[in-house]
Design an enzyme around this catalytic site. Structure first.
Site, mmCIF file in Angstrom:
data_model
loop_
_atom_site.group_PDB
_atom_site.id
_atom_site.type_symbol
_atom_site.label_atom_id
_atom_site.label_comp_id
_atom_site.label_asym_id
_atom_site.label_seq_id
_atom_site.Cartn_x
_atom_site.Cartn_y
_atom_site.Cartn_z
ATOM 1 N N GLN A 14 59.600 43.581 -23.591
ATOM 2 C CA GLN A 14 60.764 42.816 -24.068
ATOM 3 C C GLN A 14 60.391 41.877 -25.215
ATOM 4 O O GLN A 14 61.077 41.822 -26.235
ATOM 5 C CB GLN A 14 61.350 42.005 -22.907
ATOM 6 N N TYR A 141 52.358 37.722 -9.384
ATOM 7 C CA TYR A 141 52.481 37.526 -10.833
ATOM 8 C C TYR A 141 52.191 36.062 -11.199
ATOM 9 O O TYR A 141 51.422 35.771 -12.122
ATOM 10 C CB TYR A 141 53.897 37.922 -11.261
ATOM 11 N N LYS A 145 49.188 34.411 -13.485
ATOM 12 C CA LYS A 145 49.454 33.580 -14.672
ATOM 13 C C LYS A 145 48.772 32.212 -14.536
ATOM 14 O O LYS A 145 48.230 31.683 -15.505
ATOM 15 C CB LYS A 145 50.956 33.427 -14.911
HETATM 16 N N1 SER Z 1 60.850 36.388 -16.706
HETATM 17 C C1 SER Z 1 59.709 36.611 -15.877
HETATM 18 C C2 SER Z 1 60.062 37.246 -14.610
HETATM 19 O O1 SER Z 1 61.191 37.127 -14.208
HETATM 20 C C3 SER Z 1 59.045 35.316 -15.565
HETATM 21 O O2 SER Z 1 57.976 35.137 -16.403
HETATM 22 O O3 SER Z 1 59.223 37.827 -13.985
#
Ligand code: SER
Length: 320
Positions: A14, A141, A145
């Site tokens: 994206q 995730y 990060k």
């Molecule tokens: N926009 C991302 C997600 O929803 C967050 O970093 O995983």
């Protein structure tokens, strides 16, 4: 001025698709090399197939090209990541370590690493997340990060590698589809509205999250990367804020332009992820250190999205 050679990983994602265009506008088409595991749509410049787990392939590319900067965007996002936590750890973490260590050993000038609001979680005031607060994320995730920010900090302080990072909120843009995130609803909803179809939202009506318009997110990224080194005082990752809203408020903003637009709410597993994230972000450090200020509000973003997605605008009111 030094001639830049910039590698973008995850360039088909994206953010990547839009960033490629802006980087090539700024530095020239020859300066930008898109890499991903699949071809990048709508990109007329150089493309190299690259899996970020392939350290040798990465090193060879960096060396052949005389690379000066890397934007490391390749990652598995929050919702997809929960389906296979260990693989997500491997792709996000080993991928980053390959980038950082290649950058260190091959003398790269600057690395950009996107972090996220997903680093936040338990133990903080979710009404408004501060810059230096405990990071106890609820998703794998978010864990990657948070760890990645610390690796950036480590490479900067230990080796002097100039790693710069932003904690992006949910990003909304017409140019490219998001994939596998919890904030993706805020892009999907516009495509339904533009087609005059009802939308079923996977988050609850009152699930407030920090968001940013793509133009603002790209400008923040390039401004951060262009700022003089001594201005970058946060070496983990900068909080970044554009706007905040919940699905109900976004639906109402769209209904100003598409009055008969309908939204139903059927929250799924992503609602728990959204509920673990802050509702607003305090980005004072970014504003002070390198002059960050968002340009888009909920209303101006909504109008711009619908304009680009080909909707008929039914409101004659001026946009502010
Ligand atoms: N926009 C991302 C997600 O929803 C967050 O970093 O995983």
């Amino acid at each position: 001025m030094q001639k830049e050679k910039i590698i973008v990983t995850g360039a088909g994602g994206q953010i990547g698709q839009v960033l490629l265009q802006e980087l090539s506008n700024r530095y020239g088409m020859d300066a930008v090399i898109a890499t991903d595991i699949r071809p990048v749509p709508n990109w007329g410049g150089r493309f190299v197939t690259l899996n970020v787990l392939d350290r040798i392939g990465l090193e060879n590319l960096v060396e052949e090209q005389g690379t000066t900067q890397i934007y490391h965007l390749a990652a598995i996002l929050s919702a997809s990541g929960e389906k296979d936590p260990l693989m997500t750890w491997q792709v996000n973490m080993d991928g980053l370590l390959n980038i950082l260590d290649t950058a260190r050993t091959r003398g790269i000038d600057r690395v950009f690493y996107p972090s996220s609001i997903a680093v936040f979680g338990a133990g903080i005031d979710l009404q408004q997340a501060g810059q230096d607060v405990p990071l106890i994320p609820a998703t794998v995730y978010g864990i990657t990060k948070a760890a990645g920010e610390n690796w950036g900090y480590y490479y900067y302080h230990r080796y002097g590698l100039d790693v710069r990072s932003l904690r992006y909120p949910g990003i909304i843009g017409y140019q490219s589809p998001p994939g596998g995130g919890t904030t993706d609803y805020a892009v999907d909803i516009f495509h339904y509205a533009a087609r005059r179809e009802p939308y079923t939202c996977f988050l609850a009506a009152d699930s407030r999250l920090p968001m940013i318009y793509m133009d603002d997110a790209i400008r923040a990224t390039l401004d951060l990367m262009a700022a003089p080194k001594e201005q970058i005082r946060v070496r983990t990752s900068y909080n970044l804020s554009g706007m905040d809203f919940d699905p109900q408020e976004l639906a109402a903003a769209i209904q100003e332009f598409v009055p008969d637009f309908k939204v139903r709410y059927e929250p799924d597993f992503r609602q728990a992820i959204a509920a673990s994230w802050p509702q607003r972000i305090d980005d004072t450090n970014a504003r002070q250190d390198w002059g960050w200020a968002p340009a888009y509000s909920l209303r101006s973003m909504t109008k711009d999205m619908l304009d680009h997605l080909g909707s008929t605008i039914s409101s004659g009111q001026p946009i502010h």
